[in-house]
Design an enzyme around this catalytic site. Structure first.
Site: not given
Length: 618
Positions: A77, A55, A2, A362, A52, A101
């Site tokens: 996050g 969860i 977000c 990565g 966005l 979350d």
């Protein structure tokens, strides 16, 4: 993932124009959250939020409130261990109305206060308004994966996920000349500075508290502390790496939307992809290549994805496509970053966003597991350490004054203390004199080395490799690697997750004897050993390439005329010497010298200046 803009005013907010500006500033970051928006206001606080959904797609809207509205939060996050924290809080009597979350994070603050930060595994930037205490609390994750800008003007303090939102509220167009000198030295703006004077970043691993009518207080809650209690054997370290990477991926793969993986020809992305497959069997992979043979990673990535039994989508970018995207890339970047791989990242995340909403990547492996070639210098140049320091300094002056010869740079590096070597490894310009010629009104009091000294002081007494790692974690990783990862993925409304940058992974990495990692003419040797049998051998045995963008070819070819015209027409005379910039351009085009790094840093600054200073900012 977000984005948000928030402000706290020491005086009651009465003007409707401030709320109108906030709505506009929130709309500017719609790319960070195309799903929905939300707002909150009271007498002293305004929040704007773009979401966005990742969860709890139905119940995770923000701003979110808790305990009958006492606490109000906007959060960017993911808290990967939110299920475990939620269980702990429920045992203490806390209840929840959503499966998100964000609600767990807010409840954790209500329960534990500042200490909630020690429980979090994730990437985050958030601000929480306590309506009872009239205080604003906020924090940024330990590695700085998620951004958090701050600026105070008079009685109002602003916080935002992107600097452009604060610029829209304040119309701040004053360039920080100190930050400008740092930029041309390092090719990025070292945190907490930005190129706009008066706007800074909350540093990674820090939180802040702002009470009404009091100064903001910023405190550190986490430090990348390396252990001297090394693993006793390499096998013990290898087993620990395998276990912790698997554990980290279990958390990072949690999602209510489709997940993919960025895949290059290197070991970092291949490791994360291979481990992710254990928990997301049909994970899609995405790769970018360029129309110059040796710079094209797509064949190796395709070979890797086939070996792992996964599908791969690859795109190839040419010079014209690369050039045409630059204005959009610079707008999303907020500050100039003279790293062409940022543009490459924009294209590959754009491609991935057409298929998935979350991507595994990565980033962080090189810093935690000593993957950069310059870490090898400590081993290769160790003989120079036998020369007394006073003699090394004398020899360095003598060698520096000699004409160029093969091996000169290696000798100079060997005669340079590691505390000074970092600047020479990262800078765009060969000498400070070149930066003096380029930057107008150059301030001799600004020493480009001064910003690294506190970091070296913090790891005084550690091995040289560890010193370099610590500096990279606090400077290069936050100022370059994570900056471009966040901005380029969010430009395409894609959440990018970095499982190497987990606090439990760091604990393991911090206990590896640095000498083990740089032996046998390689880098991150122990990680390579841990990956043996997990990823194909042909990936493990390849040399490190980085993110190969054929910029030097393009600046002398398809982008030659465009670059010259851009410099000639730029209205930047108050900040850089255009005549010197054009001199560097001619040297590069004639083949007299390779000025790719210098030119690219100048071009990126001009593009940024045209967009953030020259144009009317609305």
């Amino acid at each position: 993932m977000c984005g948000f803009i928030g402000l706290i005013s020491d005086q009651d907010i009465k003007e409707g124009v401030l709320k109108d500006k906030l709505k506009n500033a929130t709309d500017m970051i719609k790319h960070r959250g195309p799903t929905s928006d939300g707002y909150y206001d009271d007498a002293n606080v305004l929040f704007g939020f773009r979401r966005l959904s990742i969860i709890d797609l139905e119940g995770g809207s923000q701003p979110i409130q808790y305990q009958d509205g006492r606490y109000v939060m906007v959060f960017n996050g993911e808290i990967y261990n939110y299920i475990e924290i939620k269980s702990e809080l429920e045992q203490k009597g806390y209840t929840f109305g959503t499966s998100s979350d964000s609600e767990v994070l807010l409840a954790a603050y209500a329960c534990f206060g500042v200490e909630c930060l020690q429980k979090l595994r994730g990437m985050f930037a958030f601000i929480i308004w306590d309506t009872k205490e009239k205080s604003l609390f906020g924090a940024r994750d330990m590695f700085g994966i998620k951004p958090l800008f701050v600026s105070t003007e008079g009685e109002v303090t602003y916080f935002a996920s992107e600097k452009k939102s604060i610029l829209a509220m304040t119309a701040n167009k004053e360039i920080d000349r100190k930050a400008l000198q740092y930029y041309f030295a390092y090719r990025y703006i070292p945190e907490p500075l930005t190129l706009n004077k008066g706007i800074s970043k909350i540093p990674a691993g820090h939180y802040f508290i702002k009470h009404l009518n009091k100064e903001i207080k910023i405190e550190k809650y986490w430090n990348a502390t390396f252990s001297k209690d090394y693993y006793k054997t390499e096998d013990e370290a290898i087993e620990a790496i395998r276990n912790v990477l698997d554990d980290s991926m279990k958390y990072h793969i949690r999602s209510d939307v489709p997940v993919g993986a960025l895949l290059s020809s290197g070991i970092d992305s291949t490791i994360t992809t291979a481990i992710a497959k254990r928990y997301y069997r049909d994970i899609q992979t995405f790769t970018i290549g360029f129309d110059v043979g040796e710079k094209n990673e797509t064949p190796i990535a395709k070979q890797s994805s086939d070996a792992l039994g996964l599908s791969n989508t690859a795109i190839t970018v040419d010079a014209n496509t690369f050039r045409d995207a630059l204005l959009k890339v610079m707008w999303h970047m907020d500050d100039p970053l003279a790293d062409p791989s940022a543009v490459a990242l924009y294209f590959v995340t754009q491609c991935a966003s057409e298929h998935v909403t979350v991507i595994i990547s990565g980033e962080g492996s090189d810093e935690l597991f000593t993957g950069y070639k310059m870490y090898r210098q400590v081993h290769d140049l160790r003989a120079f350490k036998l020369i007394p320091r006073f003699l090394r300094r004398w020899l360095k002056r003598k060698v520096a004054g000699c004409p160029k010869f093969k091996g000169k740079n290696m000798i100079l590096n060997g005669l340079t203390d590691v505390e000074e070597r970092y600047v020479s490894n990262t800078k765009a310009f060969e000498t400070n004199d070149q930066v003096r010629r380029l930057v107008k009104n150059y301030d001799e009091n600004v020493k480009i080395e001064e910003i690294v000294r506190p970091y070296y002081e913090a790891v005084k007494g550690y091995p040289d490799v560890t010193k370099m790692q610590y500096l990279d974690i606090n400077m290069w990783m936050t100022g370059n690697i994570l900056l471009k990862a966040d901005r380029m993925s969010m430009a395409n409304s894609l959440e990018l997750r970095v499982p190497f940058l987990d606090k439990e992974v760091f604990k393991v990495a911090s206990r590896i004897n640095p000498e083990w990692n740089i032996k046998e003419k390689t880098t991150k040797r122990i990680l390579r050993k841990a990956a043996r049998g997990i990823i194909p051998d042909f990936v493990l045995d390849r040399p490190k390439l980085g993110f190969p963008v054929p910029l030097s070819d393009w600046l002398r070819g398809d982008m030659k005329e465009w670059a010259g015209k851009l410099i000639q027409e730029a209205k930047v005379e108050g900040y850089i010497d255009k005549n010197y910039a054009l001199e560097l351009y001619e040297e590069n085009m004639s083949g007299k010298a390779d000025r790719t790094k210098e030119l690219w840093s100048i071009i990126v600054f001009i593009l940024w200046y045209n967009d953030f200073i020259e144009r009317e900012y609305k």
